[in-house]
Design a protein around this motif. Sequence first.
Motif, PDB file in Angstrom:
ATOM      1  N   ALA A 167      44.691  36.037  35.236  1.00 51.43           N
ATOM      2  CA  ALA A 167      44.511  35.082  36.128  1.00 51.43           C
ATOM      3  C   ALA A 167      45.597  33.976  36.285  1.00 51.43           C
ATOM      4  N   TYR A 217      34.929  38.511  40.066  1.00 47.70           N
ATOM      5  CA  TYR A 217      34.965  39.444  39.001  1.00 47.70           C
ATOM      6  C   TYR A 217      35.329  38.979  37.637  1.00 47.70           C
ATOM      7  N   MET A 269      41.177  28.987  32.701  1.00 49.04           N
ATOM      8  CA  MET A 269      40.813  29.873  33.621  1.00 49.04           C
ATOM      9  C   MET A 269      39.269  30.546  33.176  1.00 49.04           C
ATOM     10  N   GLY A 294      38.412  34.907  41.597  1.00 49.71           N
ATOM     11  CA  GLY A 294      37.737  35.632  42.256  1.00 49.71           C
ATOM     12  C   GLY A 294      36.665  35.956  41.515  1.00 49.71           C
ATOM     13  N   PRO A 301      35.791  32.680  35.243  1.00 42.30           N
ATOM     14  CA  PRO A 301      35.221  33.338  36.151  1.00 42.30           C
ATOM     15  C   PRO A 301      34.135  32.173  36.698  1.00 42.30           C
TER      16      PRO A 301
END
Length: 225
Positions: free
Chosen positions: A144, A136, A87, A134, A89
Amino acid sequence: MFAATLLTLFPEMFPGPLGLSLAGDALARGLWSCETRQIREHGLGRHRAVDDTPAGGGPGMVMRADVLAAALDAAAPADDPRPRLIMSPRGRPFTQGQAREWAAGPGLVILCPRFEGVDERVIEGRGLIEVSIGDYVLSGGETAALVILDACVRLIPGVMGKIESGDSESFESGLLEYPQYTRPREWEGRTIPETLLSGDHAKIARWRREQAEAITRERRPDLLD
Ligand code: ADE
């Protein structure tokens, strides 16, 4: 059976909300499994350290490649057919299409990082797929991962049961969902659109399609491209 294995410093976060309701019932019925592995068990030294200062300097800490690789190798042997995710960003954006593909497979091994980052070499060396939910920044990968699993689990055959097929909703049609109404017929002076009360199913289907298109055009024109 869809088998999820989560590598985390906070195994108590799982199954979390996925232990309740639809996903929780499916878990109890053995339609999927949710195993956690404590990364710290592979930490180094008396303090079981999993992170260190970033090469080149700067703030924060970086999770060590050797520790994460040991945790991954213990959780999933090289011939484990499940995709291995991390995971992040900066990962590729998670989509309904991706959920459909993963839900149809053997499950997922998901690494949930904490701290500022992860040593790049473990991502390369273990062929990890970086996935973002997403634009953020969350405080860790666990929430996540819960999102990814929620989206996948509800698509596993038998999970939704009679509720619905799961494919009449937003994104499955490529459009956002049309507005829904139920009783009472009038609420605070607001009425249900006449068409929905007409009993004319073709007309209702047309109205819903038009509404879905209008809402998508207004809110998410990118979906129509
Ligand atoms: N970890 C921190 N933020 C994230 C995001 N947006 N998606 C996936 N993992 C994350």
